[in-house]
Design an enzyme around this catalytic site. Structure first.
Site, PDB file in Angstrom:
ATOM      1  CG  ASP A   1     -30.184   9.199  -8.513  1.00  0.00           C
ATOM      2  OD1 ASP A   1     -29.023   9.465  -8.824  1.00  0.00           O
ATOM      3  OD2 ASP A   1     -30.624   8.042  -8.342  1.00  0.00           O
TER       4      ASP A   1
ATOM      5  CE  LYS B   1     -26.090  20.625 -11.224  1.00  0.00           C
ATOM      6  NZ  LYS B   1     -24.939  21.167 -10.550  1.00  0.00           N
TER       7      LYS B   1
ATOM      8  CG  MET C   1     -36.758   3.471 -16.435  1.00  0.00           C
ATOM      9  SD  MET C   1     -35.081   2.861 -16.226  1.00  0.00           S
ATOM     10  CE  MET C   1     -35.385   1.236 -15.560  1.00  0.00           C
TER      11      MET C   1
HETATM   12  N1  SAH Z   1     -35.987   2.857  -8.138  1.00  0.00           N
HETATM   13  C1  SAH Z   1     -37.088   3.551  -8.701  1.00  0.00           C
HETATM   14  C2  SAH Z   1     -37.233   3.329 -10.188  1.00  0.00           C
HETATM   15  C3  SAH Z   1     -36.067   3.872 -10.967  1.00  0.00           C
HETATM   16  S1  SAH Z   1     -36.291   3.703 -12.671  1.00  0.00           S
HETATM   17  C4  SAH Z   1     -38.370   3.144  -7.965  1.00  0.00           C
HETATM   18  O1  SAH Z   1     -38.357   2.189  -7.201  1.00  0.00           O
HETATM   19  O2  SAH Z   1     -39.387   3.826  -8.145  1.00  0.00           O
HETATM   20  C5  SAH Z   1     -37.043   5.228 -13.087  1.00  0.00           C
HETATM   21  C6  SAH Z   1     -38.465   4.986 -13.507  1.00  0.00           C
HETATM   22  O3  SAH Z   1     -39.303   4.928 -12.373  1.00  0.00           O
HETATM   23  C7  SAH Z   1     -39.060   6.079 -14.360  1.00  0.00           C
HETATM   24  O4  SAH Z   1     -38.708   5.954 -15.708  1.00  0.00           O
HETATM   25  C8  SAH Z   1     -40.540   5.840 -14.156  1.00  0.00           C
HETATM   26  O5  SAH Z   1     -40.985   4.753 -14.922  1.00  0.00           O
HETATM   27  C9  SAH Z   1     -40.584   5.411 -12.711  1.00  0.00           C
HETATM   28  N2  SAH Z   1     -40.894   6.532 -11.828  1.00  0.00           N
HETATM   29  C10 SAH Z   1     -40.159   7.024 -10.824  1.00  0.00           C
HETATM   30  N3  SAH Z   1     -40.799   8.029 -10.199  1.00  0.00           N
HETATM   31  C11 SAH Z   1     -41.978   8.172 -10.830  1.00  0.00           C
HETATM   32  C12 SAH Z   1     -43.099   9.042 -10.654  1.00  0.00           C
HETATM   33  N4  SAH Z   1     -43.135   9.976  -9.692  1.00  0.00           N
HETATM   34  N5  SAH Z   1     -44.158   8.910 -11.477  1.00  0.00           N
HETATM   35  C13 SAH Z   1     -44.160   7.979 -12.445  1.00  0.00           C
HETATM   36  N6  SAH Z   1     -43.129   7.138 -12.656  1.00  0.00           N
HETATM   37  C14 SAH Z   1     -42.057   7.231 -11.862  1.00  0.00           C
END
Ligand code: SAH
Length: 497
Positions: free
Chosen positions: A35, A57, A171
């Protein structure tokens, strides 16, 4: 026989947060489907021969549709491949991991799941926010702030407010004003501490703290963008006190590490641990000269030499490769005395059970030459790169010491990822580490002619390296010694930390 699919959580960004089991799965993968949120350091663990499929992408803003991703996983597994599906954070938390497994289960394809460190917990932690604390709350709620196109948020704000727990929204950047308004309308105290943590766990992490009522305006002023986590609750008040990540001495300082490919690991790792925003840039590659008749001849007559001098780990490697080709080992070196330019080359010898007889006080070619001139009664054999510093041989010539200077490898200047590098050198605070004159040349050629390098500060090992950097208008700081420790010390001083 069909292969299998391993659903792996890559963690939130910091490559150190990938689990051991996730890493093991990646290193054995034949196909990796990944991803957008998975970082370059983790992608670098994918074996070279494995197929990489990027489904994150954004071609004309359309991601690869979910059904297509599931179909790719199924097809590759049915073809007998060992497939890793790599997802940001934890694969099951708003990651659609479940949806991807449904099709596999229906076709009886074997799968397993390696949970990941989720951004919902790790990003607040790196922002100094413990998601629960006995004095503040007794529950934690993780909510998606994503609304289906054209639809309102499906969030029961009253229920959330009633819990009194910490709220973590993923998100939610676009919906931030609506989220805060919803909580206020449901009766939450406008002074409730809140925060947005952007690009969490990475060197470019930012935390913006405010009251619930003030957060939307603050986030807008700071132009917060995705990915970011929104945290609402009294625990946010602890963030300043617990801001361990933001307090790292090199937090966010951009550093380019230029070293021969494959040798950057130790320095980059140490700088990252100090919070630096490291771009590894292997702009030179050393290529052993094979066959190398001059080295073969020298080896045949090794007894004619009193000293053997090496000026880099690459030279040491060329020597071992030559011995290997001859079916020999370290014993073939007999009684010849060994001189090395510095501790890095010394370690390359020790890896083969040999200790250097001489290392100069100052680790450069001129001092090695002078030291050898003072010590050698017989001939000196130098094994080094084709285009090397004349300072070594000049010192020997001045003293009338006989020597053979054999080119055992060449340095190739590489040009990978030039755009990332060009973007970096525009930033005035960028520091670039140079460990030899050839890394300076490689860097300059990678950035390209015409680039203004005056804003770059070169952190150099050795005066000769610094002199080369000055030729390109780079301002320089020279490390007191040719060691990683001294280099890091100089970076800390330069960054004013
Ligand atoms: N499965 C992922 C979440 C996917 S949804 C997990 O467990 O982290 C994607 C959301 O995750 C983004 O919109 C944001 O809110 C959050 N996110 C993922 N990586 C992040 C990061 N490095 N810093 C801040 N928010 C992050």
């Amino acid at each position: 026989m069909s292969g299998r699919v391993t659903l792996v959580g890559a963690g939130p960004g910091d490559p150190g947060l990938l689990t051991l089991k996730g890493r093991e799965a990646l290193e054995k993968a034949q196909v990796v489907v990944y991803d957008r949120l998975v970082g370059p350091e983790i992608l670098a663990l994918i074996p070279e021969q494995a197929e990489r499929i990027n489904v994150g992408k954004e071609s004309s803003h359309h991601l690869v549709p979910q059904e297509e991703i599931s179909r790719i996983l199924l097809e590759k597994a049915l073809a007998g491949q060992d497939v890793v599906r790599l997802k940001g954070g934890d694969p099951f938390l708003f990651g659609r991991g479940g949806e991807e497994l449904e099709l596999l289960a229906a076709h009886r394809v074997a799968f397993q799941v390696v949970p990941g460190v989720t951004s919902a917990l790790a990003v607040p932690a790196y922002g100094g926010i413990p998601v629960t604390h006995r004095d503040c709350c007794s529950s934690l709620h993780i909510i998606t702030g994503h609304a289906r196109a054209g639809k309102a948020l499906e969030i029961d704000f009253e229920a959330l407010v009633r819990t009194g727990g910490t709220l973590v929204f993923l998100m939610g950047v676009t919906a931030l004003p609506r989220i805060c308004a919803g909580l206020l309308a449901a009766g939450m105290d406008p002074d409730t501490p809140a925060a947005v943590v952007e690009r969490g766990t990475t060197p470019r992490q930012r935390r913006i703290g405010a009251s619930l009522a003030g957060l939307p305006r603050m986030a807008e002023a700071e132009q917060v963008s995705s990915p970011a986590v929104i945290v609402v609750g009294r625990v946010c008040a602890l963030a300043e006190e617990f801001d361990w990540f933001g307090a790292l001495p090199l937090k966010g300082v951009p550093v380019v590490v230029t070293r021969p490919a494959g040798r950057a690991g130790a320095l980059s790792g140490r700088l990252r641990a100090l919070g630096a925003d490291v771009l590894e840039y292997p702009c030179i590659e050393t290529v052993p000269t094979v066959p190398c008749p001059a080295m073969e001849r020298a080896m045949d007559r090794l007894g004619d030499y009193e000293w053997l001098a090496l000026t880099s780990p690459a030279g040491a490697e060329a020597l071992w490769a030559c011995l290997e080709r001859r079916g020999a080992d370290a014993r073939a070196l007999g009684g010849v005395k060994l001189a090395v330019i510095g501790p890095g080359t010394g370690r390359a010898l020790r890896a083969h059970g040999l200790r250097a007889d001489y290392v100069p006080e100052v680790y450069d070619a001129a001092h090695l030459g002078e030291g050898l001139a003072a010590r050698a009664a017989g001939r000196v054999l130098i094994l080094r790169a084709a285009e090397s510093s004349p300072a070594l041989t000049e010192a020997l010539e001045r003293a009338g010491t006989e020597f053979a200077d054999v080119a055992v490898y060449t340095t190739r200047y590489e040009n990978p990822r030039s755009e990332a590098l060009r973007a970096r050198v525009q930033r005035s605070e960028t520091l670039v580490t140079f460990t030899s004159a050839s890394t300076v040349k490689g860097f300059a050629s990678s950035v390209g002619t015409g680039a203004d390098l005056s804003r770059v500060t070169g952190i150099c090992i050795g005066e000769q390296t610094a002199a080369e950097a000055r030729k390109y208008g780079i301002s320089v700081r020279v490390a007191a010694q040719a060691t990683l420790e001294a280099l890091i010390e100089t970076i800390l001083e330069t960054a004013g930390k």
